[in-house]
Motif scaffolding. Structure first.
Motif, PDB file in Angstrom:
ATOM      1  N   ASP A 158     169.487 -27.062   6.136  1.00  0.00           N
ATOM      2  CA  ASP A 158     169.971 -25.733   5.774  1.00  0.00           C
ATOM      3  C   ASP A 158     170.566 -25.698   4.374  1.00  0.00           C
ATOM      4  O   ASP A 158     170.378 -24.733   3.637  1.00  0.00           O
ATOM      5  N   VAL A 205     167.756 -25.433   1.953  1.00  0.00           N
ATOM      6  CA  VAL A 205     167.146 -24.101   2.010  1.00  0.00           C
ATOM      7  C   VAL A 205     167.990 -23.102   1.232  1.00  0.00           C
ATOM      8  O   VAL A 205     167.485 -22.357   0.391  1.00  0.00           O
ATOM      9  N   PHE A 206     169.290 -23.096   1.495  1.00  0.00           N
ATOM     10  CA  PHE A 206     170.154 -22.121   0.831  1.00  0.00           C
ATOM     11  C   PHE A 206     170.311 -22.406  -0.659  1.00  0.00           C
ATOM     12  O   PHE A 206     170.486 -21.495  -1.454  1.00  0.00           O
ATOM     13  N   VAL A 228     167.196 -20.892  -2.041  1.00  0.00           N
ATOM     14  CA  VAL A 228     167.325 -19.429  -2.004  1.00  0.00           C
ATOM     15  C   VAL A 228     168.204 -18.958  -3.155  1.00  0.00           C
ATOM     16  O   VAL A 228     167.892 -17.969  -3.825  1.00  0.00           O
ATOM     17  N   THR A 265     168.077 -11.785   1.203  1.00  0.00           N
ATOM     18  CA  THR A 265     168.358 -13.208   1.402  1.00  0.00           C
ATOM     19  C   THR A 265     167.598 -13.762   2.596  1.00  0.00           C
ATOM     20  O   THR A 265     167.080 -14.870   2.546  1.00  0.00           O
ATOM     21  N   SER A 266     167.496 -12.980   3.663  1.00  0.00           N
ATOM     22  CA  SER A 266     166.775 -13.472   4.841  1.00  0.00           C
ATOM     23  C   SER A 266     165.285 -13.627   4.552  1.00  0.00           C
ATOM     24  O   SER A 266     164.653 -14.579   5.025  1.00  0.00           O
ATOM     25  N   GLU A 310     164.922 -16.766   2.585  1.00  0.00           N
ATOM     26  CA  GLU A 310     165.097 -17.935   3.457  1.00  0.00           C
ATOM     27  C   GLU A 310     163.826 -18.216   4.247  1.00  0.00           C
ATOM     28  O   GLU A 310     163.383 -19.361   4.338  1.00  0.00           O
ATOM     29  N   ARG A 360     161.500 -21.611   3.944  1.00  0.00           N
ATOM     30  CA  ARG A 360     161.180 -22.419   5.127  1.00  0.00           C
ATOM     31  C   ARG A 360     159.674 -22.529   5.343  1.00  0.00           C
ATOM     32  O   ARG A 360     159.157 -23.592   5.673  1.00  0.00           O
TER      33      ARG A 360
END
Length: 119
Positions: free
Chosen positions: A3, A6-7, A10, A24-25, A28, A32
């Motif tokens: 995570d 990933v962030f 992002v 943001t989603s 993400e 992924r």
């Protein structure tokens, strides 16, 4: 992919001008999926089933719509084609993947040398 990674990715995508318009989603989900694609032989296509295993169905649906409208993904029968080749290339540069590529090139050179007799 963890995570934190990933962030971090992002956050760097958010800093990029044209990419900042996405939620943001959605970013993400994009990271992924690209990470998953970078470790498979299908370097640009993600099926609907795989997408739902990477992210919850409702989130993946909204993100896919947003990414398709932005032109980053293209819907085809059974899944999506990820158009963001720059990120795919960047995430595919994992040391193990490069090592496999070198091994394949060495094997191809050996097989095409004069020391191998074709049948």
């Amino acid at each position: 992919m963890k995570d934190e990674s990933v962030f971090s990715e992002v956050t760097s995508l958010r800093a990029d001008g044209p990419r900042a318009v996405l939620s943001t989603s959605a970013l993400e989900v994009h990271v992924r999926v690209v990470d998953h694609l970078a470790h498979t032989t299908r370097s640009k296509f993600v099926t609907d089933e795989v997408l739902d295993t990477l992210v919850h169905g409702r989130v993946s649906t909204m993100a896919a719509i947003e990414l398709s409208l932005a032109g980053w993904w293209r819907r085809i029968d059974g899944g999506y084609v990820v158009v963001d080749q720059e990120l795919i290339d960047a995430m595919s540069r994992h040391p193990a993947r490069r090592r496999i590529g070198r091994t394949c090139r060495r094997l191809w050179s050996f097989l095409n040398s004069e020391s191998v007799i074709p049948l």
